[in-house]
Design a protein around this motif. Structure first.
Motif, PDB file in Angstrom:
ATOM      1  N   VAL A 344     -54.473   9.180  -5.830  1.00 25.17           N
ATOM      2  CA  VAL A 344     -55.047  10.458  -6.242  1.00 25.17           C
ATOM      3  C   VAL A 344     -55.442  11.224  -4.990  1.00 25.17           C
ATOM      4  O   VAL A 344     -56.129  10.679  -4.105  1.00 25.17           O
ATOM      5  N   LEU A 352     -62.847  16.514  -9.952  1.00 21.16           N
ATOM      6  CA  LEU A 352     -61.483  16.908 -10.286  1.00 21.16           C
ATOM      7  C   LEU A 352     -61.467  17.972 -11.375  1.00 21.16           C
ATOM      8  O   LEU A 352     -62.360  18.004 -12.243  1.00 21.16           O
ATOM      9  N   GLU A 353     -60.453  18.830 -11.318  1.00 20.80           N
ATOM     10  CA  GLU A 353     -60.200  19.718 -12.438  1.00 20.80           C
ATOM     11  C   GLU A 353     -59.797  18.866 -13.645  1.00 20.80           C
ATOM     12  O   GLU A 353     -59.248  17.764 -13.499  1.00 20.80           O
ATOM     13  N   GLU A 356     -56.220  17.313 -13.811  1.00 19.30           N
ATOM     14  CA  GLU A 356     -56.001  16.221 -12.869  1.00 19.30           C
ATOM     15  C   GLU A 356     -56.768  14.965 -13.297  1.00 19.30           C
ATOM     16  O   GLU A 356     -56.282  13.845 -13.153  1.00 19.30           O
ATOM     17  N   ARG A 359     -54.729  13.359 -15.826  1.00 14.89           N
ATOM     18  CA  ARG A 359     -53.585  12.671 -15.247  1.00 14.89           C
ATOM     19  C   ARG A 359     -54.005  11.294 -14.689  1.00 14.89           C
ATOM     20  O   ARG A 359     -53.293  10.307 -14.829  1.00 14.89           O
TER      21      ARG A 359
END
Length: 412
Positions: A344, A352-353, A356, A359
């Motif tokens: 990452v 994190l957004e 993301e 993910r």
């Protein structure tokens, strides 16, 4: 020698993860009728949960066809369970009961002997009598003390003990030890009975102590789906159990009815008769190649499969069905190895957004590559739709706005 056939917990109308069980019900009910015709009992008792929910017209037809065939063999008493509607039972009693010449008896609620809670039937060509006390499911609300908010275990056990004693006292009136066979039928949870894994836990604290079971030739029990003899009482007490597995928590259980031979004043001799007609429930865990090599044992089953060694694929159910074409596939899923050392690109402590972060979560669950890209893309589209959506005002908001406007006008 008197003979009783004990069945229970049909749950007609039940579906398995949305799949109807009509063929299964027809098969096992046909088996039960065949066992009745072969064993020729003097009395047939169904100890509750005839239906799974409010019955549809096909459910009613299926139940009444089976019960009518049983009643043609011997008088048949059906005791209401917690899934049964007393109003439906009352209706069925009116249209199919003794008043219209049928040998069907529906006990919709707890009834004293004077109200029809105790039955007497001739047996052995009239040389013996079966006296049956019937105890339908009794809700704990019946025993709520006026000063209490809820019913305690002790309240329920004491209340049930009192109702049971009323029936037993009436059943033993004019009792002839040389002629009468005493039977008690109840839809109740007996402490210590073994539940199936899938059975609901809601009435667990409202149970009947095993030592409260009566000393009669046989106690026919309903409510628990796993067939079993209750341990403890000197006289036999059995759960006939459900005739087919209701869920995967009952997978592998041997389903049955019980045939009981009894003499006056003696413990009955219950013998289970196995039911084999229903589609088997099966669980598989492994690779598609392993399933392919073992496919014969899953043919014709309800199959729940957890597949390993595959990338995420919306065609998973189709692939399983191609390997086991005669199985009904229930909620197949992939078994992912948890992701390790997922790369990452962010600094420690950095937030994190949301896409993301999602993910990263997918990677930890074993979803990567094109499958992860497609899933994150769909996730972002859904987020955008929510952010762009203008929600309509709710009625309370409109009323509040109108009230504020009215207030402003008056002050002006």
């Amino acid at each position: 020698m008197s003979r009783l056939l004990h069945t229970s917990d049909w749950h007609i109308g039940h579906t398995l993860h949305g799949y109807p069980r009509t063929d299964d019900f027809d098969a096992v009910l046909g088996e039960i009728v065949d066992i009745a015709r072969e064993s020729q009992p003097d009395l047939i008792v169904h100890t509750g949960d005839l239906f799974h929910r409010r019955p549809t017209a096909p459910d009613l037809i299926r139940a009444m066809e089976a019960l009518t065939q049983l009643a043609a063999v011997a008088p048949t008493v059906v005791v209401a369970g917690n899934h049964d509607s007393p109003l439906y039972f009352r209706f069925l009693e009116l249209v199919t009961g003794p008043s219209v010449g049928q040998g069907l008896y529906f006990v919709d609620r707890f009834r004293t002997a004077e109200e029809g809670g105790v039955f007497t039937f001739d047996a052995c060509g009239g040389t013996q009598r079966i006296r049956l006390a019937a105890m339908p499911f009794v809700h704990p609300n019946r025993f709520w003390p006026q000063s209490a908010i809820t019913t305690s275990y002790a309240d329920y056990a004491d209340g049930m003990r009192g109702l049971q004693q009323q029936l037993l006292d009436s059943m033993r009136e004019d009792y002839d030890p040389d002629q009468d066979v005493l039977i008690f039928a109840a839809h109740v949870y007996v402490a210590g009975a073994t539940r199936s894994e899938s059975e609901r836990q809601m009435h667990e604290s409202f149970e009947v102590p095993v030592e409260d079971l009566p000393q009669v030739s046989y106690t026919a029990l309903g409510h628990i789906h796993r067939p079993q003899t209750v341990r403890g009482p000197a006289f036999p007490a059995c759960y006939a159990g459900s005739p087919l597995a209701m869920d995967f928590g009952e997978m592998g259980e041997s389903k049955s009815v019980v045939v009981v031979d009894a003499e006056p004043g003696r413990p009955g001799r219950p013998v289970p008769r196995t039911l084999l007609g229903a589609r088997r429930l099966a669980f598989f865990e492994g690779t598609l190649d392993l399933l392919r090599s073992e496919s014969a044992q899953y043919d014709g089953t309800f199959l729940k499969a957890v597949i390993s060694g595959e990338e995420p694929d919306v065609q998973l159910a189709q692939k399983i069905a191609e390997i086991v074409p005669n199985a009904i596939i229930i909620n197949p899923r992939l078994d992912f190895e948890p992701g390790a050392n997922i790369p990452v690109d962010f600094e420690p402590g950095e937030e994190l957004e949301l896409p993301e972060a999602f993910r990263v979560y997918l990677g930890q669950e074993g979803v990567s590559g094109a499958a992860a890209d497609a899933t994150v893309h769909a996730f972002v589209e859904l987020l955008n739709e929510v952010e762009d959506e203008v929600l309509p005002p709710v009625p309370a908001e409109l009323q509040l706005r109108a009230a504020l406007q009215d207030t402003g006008t008056e002050e002006a």
